[in-house]
Design a protein around this motif. Structure first.
Motif, PDB file in Angstrom:
ATOM      1  N   LEU A 163       3.803   5.212   3.893  1.00  0.00           N
ATOM      2  CA  LEU A 163       4.610   5.600   5.045  1.00  0.00           C
ATOM      3  C   LEU A 163       3.761   6.252   6.131  1.00  0.00           C
ATOM      4  O   LEU A 163       3.923   5.968   7.326  1.00  0.00           O
ATOM      5  N   MET A 164       2.860   7.138   5.731  1.00  0.00           N
ATOM      6  CA  MET A 164       1.995   7.783   6.720  1.00  0.00           C
ATOM      7  C   MET A 164       1.109   6.762   7.417  1.00  0.00           C
ATOM      8  O   MET A 164       0.930   6.807   8.644  1.00  0.00           O
ATOM      9  N   TYR A 165       0.556   5.829   6.654  1.00  0.00           N
ATOM     10  CA  TYR A 165      -0.321   4.813   7.245  1.00  0.00           C
ATOM     11  C   TYR A 165       0.442   3.944   8.245  1.00  0.00           C
ATOM     12  O   TYR A 165      -0.033   3.705   9.369  1.00  0.00           O
ATOM     13  N   LEU A 166       1.621   3.479   7.844  1.00  0.00           N
ATOM     14  CA  LEU A 166       2.398   2.620   8.735  1.00  0.00           C
ATOM     15  C   LEU A 166       2.862   3.376   9.980  1.00  0.00           C
ATOM     16  O   LEU A 166       2.927   2.807  11.074  1.00  0.00           O
ATOM     17  N   ALA A 167       3.182   4.662   9.815  1.00  0.00           N
ATOM     18  CA  ALA A 167       3.566   5.471  10.976  1.00  0.00           C
ATOM     19  C   ALA A 167       2.395   5.614  11.943  1.00  0.00           C
ATOM     20  O   ALA A 167       2.558   5.507  13.169  1.00  0.00           O
ATOM     21  N   LEU A 178       2.989  -6.947   1.626  1.00  0.00           N
ATOM     22  CA  LEU A 178       3.761  -5.952   0.894  1.00  0.00           C
ATOM     23  C   LEU A 178       3.967  -6.420  -0.539  1.00  0.00           C
ATOM     24  O   LEU A 178       4.570  -7.469  -0.777  1.00  0.00           O
ATOM     25  N   TYR A 179       3.461  -5.641  -1.473  1.00  0.00           N
ATOM     26  CA  TYR A 179       3.633  -5.910  -2.905  1.00  0.00           C
ATOM     27  C   TYR A 179       4.783  -5.023  -3.370  1.00  0.00           C
ATOM     28  O   TYR A 179       4.671  -3.792  -3.364  1.00  0.00           O
ATOM     29  N   TYR A 180       5.863  -5.651  -3.822  1.00  0.00           N
ATOM     30  CA  TYR A 180       7.163  -4.973  -3.746  1.00  0.00           C
ATOM     31  C   TYR A 180       8.091  -5.423  -4.859  1.00  0.00           C
ATOM     32  O   TYR A 180       8.051  -6.559  -5.330  1.00  0.00           O
ATOM     33  N   TRP A 181       8.948  -4.513  -5.266  1.00  0.00           N
ATOM     34  CA  TRP A 181      10.143  -4.813  -6.044  1.00  0.00           C
ATOM     35  C   TRP A 181      11.220  -3.870  -5.520  1.00  0.00           C
ATOM     36  O   TRP A 181      10.900  -2.762  -5.061  1.00  0.00           O
ATOM     37  N   PRO A 182      12.500  -4.273  -5.529  1.00  0.00           N
ATOM     38  CA  PRO A 182      13.537  -3.484  -4.857  1.00  0.00           C
ATOM     39  C   PRO A 182      13.986  -2.250  -5.643  1.00  0.00           C
ATOM     40  O   PRO A 182      15.105  -2.159  -6.132  1.00  0.00           O
ATOM     41  N   THR A 183      13.088  -1.291  -5.743  1.00  0.00           N
ATOM     42  CA  THR A 183      13.377   0.028  -6.304  1.00  0.00           C
ATOM     43  C   THR A 183      13.467   1.016  -5.143  1.00  0.00           C
ATOM     44  O   THR A 183      13.128   0.679  -4.008  1.00  0.00           O
ATOM     45  N   PRO A 184      13.884   2.261  -5.397  1.00  0.00           N
ATOM     46  CA  PRO A 184      13.873   3.234  -4.298  1.00  0.00           C
ATOM     47  C   PRO A 184      12.512   3.373  -3.628  1.00  0.00           C
ATOM     48  O   PRO A 184      12.421   3.401  -2.398  1.00  0.00           O
ATOM     49  N   ASN A 185      11.439   3.448  -4.403  1.00  0.00           N
ATOM     50  CA  ASN A 185      10.123   3.552  -3.776  1.00  0.00           C
ATOM     51  C   ASN A 185       9.754   2.273  -3.043  1.00  0.00           C
ATOM     52  O   ASN A 185       9.131   2.318  -1.979  1.00  0.00           O
ATOM     53  N   GLY A 186      10.125   1.130  -3.594  1.00  0.00           N
ATOM     54  CA  GLY A 186       9.875  -0.116  -2.889  1.00  0.00           C
ATOM     55  C   GLY A 186      10.592  -0.170  -1.553  1.00  0.00           C
ATOM     56  O   GLY A 186      10.021  -0.610  -0.538  1.00  0.00           O
ATOM     57  N   HIS A 187      11.847   0.289  -1.538  1.00  0.00           N
ATOM     58  CA  HIS A 187      12.621   0.280  -0.297  1.00  0.00           C
ATOM     59  C   HIS A 187      11.992   1.156   0.784  1.00  0.00           C
ATOM     60  O   HIS A 187      12.160   0.864   1.976  1.00  0.00           O
ATOM     61  N   LYS A 188      11.297   2.207   0.400  1.00  0.00           N
ATOM     62  CA  LYS A 188      10.638   3.029   1.422  1.00  0.00           C
ATOM     63  C   LYS A 188       9.730   2.160   2.299  1.00  0.00           C
ATOM     64  O   LYS A 188       9.748   2.265   3.534  1.00  0.00           O
ATOM     65  N   ALA A 189       8.930   1.335   1.646  1.00  0.00           N
ATOM     66  CA  ALA A 189       7.968   0.522   2.388  1.00  0.00           C
ATOM     67  C   ALA A 189       8.654  -0.572   3.190  1.00  0.00           C
ATOM     68  O   ALA A 189       8.312  -0.803   4.360  1.00  0.00           O
ATOM     69  N   SER A 190       9.623  -1.262   2.602  1.00  0.00           N
ATOM     70  CA  SER A 190      10.281  -2.349   3.332  1.00  0.00           C
ATOM     71  C   SER A 190      11.081  -1.814   4.519  1.00  0.00           C
ATOM     72  O   SER A 190      11.094  -2.427   5.595  1.00  0.00           O
ATOM     73  N   ALA A 234       2.822  -1.375  -2.903  1.00  0.00           N
ATOM     74  CA  ALA A 234       1.463  -1.300  -2.388  1.00  0.00           C
ATOM     75  C   ALA A 234       1.399  -2.237  -1.193  1.00  0.00           C
ATOM     76  O   ALA A 234       2.232  -3.143  -1.056  1.00  0.00           O
ATOM     77  N   ILE A 235       0.458  -1.988  -0.320  1.00  0.00           N
ATOM     78  CA  ILE A 235       0.273  -2.874   0.831  1.00  0.00           C
ATOM     79  C   ILE A 235      -1.199  -3.210   0.984  1.00  0.00           C
ATOM     80  O   ILE A 235      -2.073  -2.490   0.497  1.00  0.00           O
ATOM     81  N   VAL A 236      -1.449  -4.316   1.649  1.00  0.00           N
ATOM     82  CA  VAL A 236      -2.788  -4.637   2.140  1.00  0.00           C
ATOM     83  C   VAL A 236      -2.640  -4.966   3.615  1.00  0.00           C
ATOM     84  O   VAL A 236      -1.921  -5.911   3.978  1.00  0.00           O
ATOM     85  N   ASP A 237      -3.264  -4.150   4.451  1.00  0.00           N
ATOM     86  CA  ASP A 237      -3.282  -4.429   5.888  1.00  0.00           C
ATOM     87  C   ASP A 237      -4.458  -5.354   6.155  1.00  0.00           C
ATOM     88  O   ASP A 237      -5.620  -4.966   5.987  1.00  0.00           O
ATOM     89  N   GLN A 238      -4.165  -6.575   6.561  1.00  0.00           N
ATOM     90  CA  GLN A 238      -5.223  -7.558   6.759  1.00  0.00           C
ATOM     91  C   GLN A 238      -6.091  -7.250   7.977  1.00  0.00           C
ATOM     92  O   GLN A 238      -7.179  -7.800   8.120  1.00  0.00           O
ATOM     93  N   THR A 239      -5.605  -6.369   8.840  1.00  0.00           N
ATOM     94  CA  THR A 239      -6.421  -5.880   9.967  1.00  0.00           C
ATOM     95  C   THR A 239      -6.440  -4.360   9.884  1.00  0.00           C
ATOM     96  O   THR A 239      -5.800  -3.672  10.667  1.00  0.00           O
ATOM     97  N   GLY A 240      -7.162  -3.849   8.901  1.00  0.00           N
ATOM     98  CA  GLY A 240      -7.216  -2.419   8.647  1.00  0.00           C
ATOM     99  C   GLY A 240      -8.052  -1.664   9.660  1.00  0.00           C
ATOM    100  O   GLY A 240      -8.442  -2.213  10.701  1.00  0.00           O
TER     101      GLY A 240
END
Length: 233
Positions: free
Chosen positions: A75-79, A4-16, A54-60
């Motif tokens: 979000l759709m990908y993780l779901a 997870l490539y992240y900073w604690p913004t509203p959009n960042g929080h969506k992913a975390s 942004a994310i990188v799934d190491q087992t895509g």
């Protein structure tokens, strides 16, 4: 493993938050947007629009590393990967997706501009301040209305539509809107219920010690709002 490539913004929080809700294993790579980390060649390879998360799934999907940028797509990908918070039946699924897109196309951009012009613009722009605050208030009302009919944005069940929208209504973000959420009681109740979820609390706490921008330094203002955003890459 999800990177997870992240900073604690509203959009960042969506992913975390979604990673915590899904139970998927992940590790955090801070992208300090106040110092310009988002413009590094390494990050631009993953997120060409120089935005977090942004994310990188190491087992895509094919077993290989698979990068994704744009928070709604994440979000759709993780779901899909975890099998949670996105229904399979078409009617329920598209109910969730339309409210996810409502957040991506309305809540995020309008709330963001409201916060910018009321909190971070170098000088007051009365037309923009009123325009975006009025639109933010209207969107509060839209959500308050539907939450009078059902417990969650897309229906009876918590979903990625709620995950996407909640970070834009966290207290530290709301204070920039200069409105009283108690004027929207159903929305206020929804925010309170979402905030109480353990996974939401864990996801919101990721890099919490650096989440406040405050009064930006010249370096931060240039990284966030300056010409570097406009340079062709």
């Amino acid at each position: 493993m999800i990177d997870l490539y992240y900073w604690p913004t509203p959009n960042g929080h969506k992913a975390s938050i979604m990673l915590e809700e899904s139970g998927l294993d992940y590790r955090v790579h801070p992208i300090n947007i106040l110092k310009g980390d988002q413009f590094s060649p390494e990050f631009l390879e993953i997120s060409p629009n120089n935005r977090i998360p942004a994310i990188v799934d190491q087992t895509g999907p094919n077993g290989d590393a698979f990068p994704i940028f744009e928070s709604g797509a994440i979000l759709m990908y993780l779901a899909e990967k975890s099998g949670c918070l996105l229904p399979e039946t078409p009617a329920e699924r598209f109910q969730v997706l339309q409210w996810l897109f409502f957040q991506v196309g309305n809540v995020g951009p309008m709330f963001g501009q409201c916060g910018h012009f009321l909190g971070y613009a170098p000088e007051p722009v009365p037309y923009a301040m009123k325009r975006y605050q009025d639109e933010t208030r209207r969107l509060y009302g839209v959500m308050d209305g539907v939450l009078g009919e059902r417990p969650y944005l897309a229906g009876d069940s918590y979903s990625i539509a709620d995950v996407a929208t909640y970070p834009w209504l966290m207290p530290r973000v709301r204070q920039l809107h200069e409105m009283t959420i108690e004027d929207f009681p159903r929305l206020h109740d929804w925010v309170t219920r979402i905030a109480a979820r353990p996974a939401v609390q864990r996801g919101s706490a990721v890099l919490a010690d650096v989440m406040k921008i405050g009064d930006p330094t010249d370096e931060a203002r240039e990284a966030l709002f300056g010409q570097r955003q406009m340079d062709r890459r």
